[in-house]
Design an enzyme around this catalytic site. Structure first.
Site, PDB file in Angstrom:
ATOM      1  N   GLY A  40       0.827  -1.205   0.000  1.00 41.25           N
ATOM      2  CA  GLY A  40       0.000   0.000   0.000  1.00 41.25           C
ATOM      3  C   GLY A  40       0.864   1.259   0.000  1.00 41.25           C
ATOM      4  O   GLY A  40       1.256   1.720  -1.059  1.00 41.25           O
ATOM      5  N   SER A 112       6.384  -4.518  -2.415  1.00 40.75           N
ATOM      6  CA  SER A 112       6.006  -3.132  -2.648  1.00 40.75           C
ATOM      7  C   SER A 112       6.251  -2.333  -1.360  1.00 40.75           C
ATOM      8  O   SER A 112       7.330  -2.414  -0.782  1.00 40.75           O
ATOM      9  CB  SER A 112       4.558  -3.067  -3.129  1.00 40.75           C
ATOM     10  N   TRP A 113       5.250  -1.574  -0.865  1.00 38.21           N
ATOM     11  CA  TRP A 113       5.451  -0.878   0.402  1.00 38.21           C
ATOM     12  C   TRP A 113       5.841  -1.853   1.512  1.00 38.21           C
ATOM     13  O   TRP A 113       6.639  -1.541   2.391  1.00 38.21           O
ATOM     14  CB  TRP A 113       4.194  -0.108   0.809  1.00 38.21           C
ATOM     15  N   ASP A 271       8.588  -3.935 -14.244  1.00 36.81           N
ATOM     16  CA  ASP A 271       7.963  -3.112 -13.208  1.00 36.81           C
ATOM     17  C   ASP A 271       8.260  -1.643 -13.508  1.00 36.81           C
ATOM     18  O   ASP A 271       9.312  -1.128 -13.162  1.00 36.81           O
ATOM     19  CB  ASP A 271       8.505  -3.505 -11.836  1.00 36.81           C
ATOM     20  N   HIS A 299       4.913  -5.084 -11.701  1.00 35.21           N
ATOM     21  CA  HIS A 299       4.734  -4.879 -10.267  1.00 35.21           C
ATOM     22  C   HIS A 299       3.689  -5.818  -9.675  1.00 35.21           C
ATOM     23  O   HIS A 299       3.794  -6.211  -8.503  1.00 35.21           O
ATOM     24  CB  HIS A 299       4.319  -3.419 -10.014  1.00 35.21           C
TER      25      HIS A 299
END
Length: 319
Positions: A40, A112-113, A271, A299
């Site tokens: 996120g 990701s985050w 990505d 991604h």
């Protein structure tokens, strides 16, 4: 994926500041502890994440980071104060959860985050981490944020201009962080129509960035319930407009603190929002990390990336 399973334990952890963090545990109570760190920021955990780990060999812990998913209060409510929601608060929440569950060390998994939060936690508490598996590596440097919310606009000029025009004209002429801060204000506006438009403009841009990923999931950001979209966009803009409260480049500079922790970094060559050079630099700075670049993935992943993830987790299961 492994078959769907239900948690054998779950609860709400009081982490202070008026926040309750939802957690659940799946699989084998005597298995290898592993923590899922979602992305996120503000995406929350999904049911599918339970199926990532062999339920016979892993004790998999999932949690929804502050103010999203099943944690409360929820960021979709504009009255929810995000002041006490920073990277450092989340690191403390993870430690509190580990202690609450009586776990000495755990494997960390997330992308990701989630990879940024994993690295920040592991560098703060390396003695509590057994292994790390990261698909889609990010370190949330301001350089990376600027690329994701401005630089990629070179490939999608019309979509980026639309994203830029989503904020008041007075906020369009500054740098990327002024633009993101303007979105953060709109997403906390008392007018529900203003909030809804800002959230829609944000996820429309995010969807554009992943739109070329033929093996990934289309519309991965907008294809969520309205309250989940609102929480994610509000938390994202809060974090990214503040550089995630991380000193620029600190996670790469301090990667030596991960020495002795085996890691697998799995990154898609396609990505666009998070190019592979961040993963490459991290692999060079982290002595025990192995980098796998997946040629057919962006991604949001691909079947090849999923196979690499399962192979890494299965290899660590009995370690």
């Amino acid at each position: 994926m492994y078959p769907p399973i239900e948690p054998y334990d779950h609860g709400m952890l009081d982490v202070g500041d008026g926040n309750l963090v939802y957690w659940e545990v799946c699989g084998n109570p005597e298995g290898k502890p592993a923590l899922v760190v979602h992305g996120g920021p503000g995406s929350g955990c999904s049911v599918n994440m339970r199926k990532t780990f062999d339920p016979e060999r892993y004790r998999a812990v999932l949690f929804d980071q502050r103010n999203c998913g099943r944690s409360r209060p929820h960021a979709s409510d504009p009255a929810t104060d995000l002041t006490a929601n920073t990277t450092h608060h989340l690191i403390a929440d993870m430690e509190l959860l580990r202690e609450h569950l009586g776990i000495d060390k755990w494997l960390l998994y997330g992308g990701s985050w989630g990879s940024t939060l994993i690295l920040a936690y592991a560098e703060a508490h390396p003695e509590r981490v057994s292994e790390i598996v990261i698909p889609a590596v990010t370190t949330t440097r301001r350089f990376e944020i600027d690329w994701l919310y401005r630089g990629v606009g070179r490939f999608f000029p019309e979509e980026w201009e639309r994203f830029r025009q989503g904020v008041p004209e007075a906020d369009r002429g500054g740098d990327t962080f002024a633009l993101l801060a303007a979105y953060s204000r709109l997403l906390s506006d008392p007018d529900p129509g203003v909030r809804a438009k800002a959230a829609r403009d944000w996820v429309t841009w995010e969807d554009a960035v992943i739109s070329l990923e033929t093996n990934g999931k289309p519309n991965a950001y907008s294809d969520r319930p309205d309250d989940a979209v609102m929480a994610m966009t509000r938390i994202c803009s809060h974090y990214f407009s503040n550089g995630a409260w991380l000193e620029e480049g600190v996670l790469l500079r301090e990667a030596g603190r991960l020495a002795g922790i085996p890691g697998v970094l799995i990154h898609g060559r396609l990505d666009l929002g998070g190019p592979p050079d961040t993963a490459w630099h991290l692999a060079r700075a982290w002595p025990d990390a192995r980098l796998i670049v997946v040629d057919d993935s962006g991604h949001t992943g691909s079947e090849t990336m999923r196979k690499e993830i399962f192979a890494a987790l299965d290899a660590f299961a009995d370690r």
